[in-house]
Scaffold this active site. Structure first.
Site, short mmCIF file in Angstrom:
data_model
loop_
_atom_site.label_atom_id
_atom_site.label_comp_id
_atom_site.label_asym_id
_atom_site.label_seq_id
_atom_site.Cartn_x
_atom_site.Cartn_y
_atom_site.Cartn_z
N HIS A 153 0.68 -1.17 0.13
CA HIS A 153 -0.04 -0.04 -0.11
C HIS A 153 0.89 1.28 0.17
O HIS A 153 0.59 2.23 -0.90
CB HIS A 153 -0.77 0.17 1.32
CG HIS A 153 -1.94 -0.77 1.04
ND1 HIS A 153 -2.19 -2.21 0.98
CD2 HIS A 153 -3.40 -0.44 1.07
CE1 HIS A 153 -3.35 -2.43 1.01
NE2 HIS A 153 -4.16 -1.58 0.99
N ARG A 186 -1.03 2.42 7.29
CA ARG A 186 -1.00 1.21 7.22
C ARG A 186 -0.66 0.67 8.97
O ARG A 186 -1.03 -0.66 9.28
CB ARG A 186 0.09 0.60 6.37
CG ARG A 186 -0.23 0.79 5.09
CD ARG A 186 -1.70 0.56 4.63
NE ARG A 186 -1.67 -0.93 4.26
CZ ARG A 186 -2.81 -1.71 4.44
NH1 ARG A 186 -4.18 -0.96 4.54
NH2 ARG A 186 -2.93 -3.00 4.38
N HIS A 192 0.42 -3.45 9.26
CA HIS A 192 1.88 -3.21 8.80
C HIS A 192 2.61 -2.86 10.09
O HIS A 192 2.10 -2.14 10.94
CB HIS A 192 2.14 -2.54 7.67
CG HIS A 192 1.98 -2.99 6.35
ND1 HIS A 192 2.58 -3.96 5.69
CD2 HIS A 192 0.97 -2.87 5.41
CE1 HIS A 192 1.92 -4.63 4.77
NE2 HIS A 192 1.24 -3.58 4.54
N ASP A 196 7.95 -2.44 8.06
CA ASP A 196 7.35 -2.65 6.86
C ASP A 196 7.12 -1.40 5.96
O ASP A 196 7.63 -1.55 4.90
CB ASP A 196 5.95 -3.27 6.97
CG ASP A 196 5.93 -4.68 7.58
OD1 ASP A 196 7.11 -5.37 7.79
OD2 ASP A 196 5.02 -4.97 7.98
#
Length: 236
Positions: A153, A186, A192, A196
């Site tokens: 994303h 995220r 996440h 990440d």
């Protein structure tokens, strides 16, 4: 499944353009380090940041993270940068820009997924068994067995921000700020770890650079710039 060459990705969006080189999309697994081990200081930091962000549940920022979780360009992602960019990206109103974003989105997916498949890192809500604590419950089942590292994303959102900032330099700061927020969304959403997000920057940068070396992409980029100039001339 083999990695798709840029030619395939670009021609999907620009079917009439045949003078496109065959460049294979770079694989994130070839240049990203392994994610932090569960007994590392970096993972302890990841865990603490995740714990702190859970305090955002129900807040305006939590709602923003839920909005950012929907990556459908024709439904939601086209509006991610609407305020910063000055307009919504859509197939009807900005067709050249829409097709340009599709090319990038497909390419970044190819780049990010190799490390995801290789490392298969558990997502925060899976690792901590906090499945009811995500901001996007509709997405949790489809992402349960999909690797957390790196965040696709954020790779998608940040790369879009870089391209949009090139097209609209007068709004660069606002656009890039919005791209940064995509990564933090995220973490807040519980999908996440912070590491990440950090790792997601490199695949985005690599794909944007690689696409800029492709004649088909650069032609579509110029079409998008011309389209934006025409729109702003009509609507000063």
């Amino acid at each position: 499944m083999p990695v798709a060459p840029v030619r395939t990705l670009v021609q999907t969006a620009c079917a009439k353009d045949t003078a496109i080189s065959r460049i294979e999309i770079i694989k994130s697994v070839d240049f990203l380090p392994a994610p932090p081990g569960n007994d590392s200081i970096d993972f302890a930091r990841d865990s603490e940041i995740y714990r702190q962000t859970q305090a955002e549940k129900g807040s305006k920022r939590w709602q923003q993270a839920a909005f950012d979780a929907d990556t459908r360009l024709d439904k939601n992602a086209g509006a991610w940068f609407e305020e910063a960019f000055g307009m919504k990206i859509g197939k009807k109103d900005t067709p050249a820009l829409y097709e340009l974003m599709l090319v990038y989105i497909r390419a970044q997916h190819e780049a990010a997924r190799s490390a995801k498949k290789h490392d298969r890192r558990k997502r925060p809500y899976v690792y901590d068994k906090t499945e009811n604590e995500t901001c996007a419950p509709w997405d949790k089942d489809s992402h349960r067995h999909n690797g957390s590292y790196p965040t696709g994303h954020f790779t998608m959102g940040l790369g879009m921000a870089w391209i949009l900032a090139e097209i609209t330099p007068e709004a660069q700061a606002a656009i890039l700020k919005r791209g940064y927020e995509m990564g933090q969304s995220r973490v807040i959403c519980g999908f996440h770890w912070q590491s990440d997000v950090k790792a997601g920057r490199m695949p985005g940068a690599a794909v944007v650079a690689q696409l800029h070396s492709d004649p088909g992409f650069t032609r579509q980029l110029e079409k998008a710039k011309a389209e934006m100039a025409a729109i702003r001339t009509r609507n000063p």
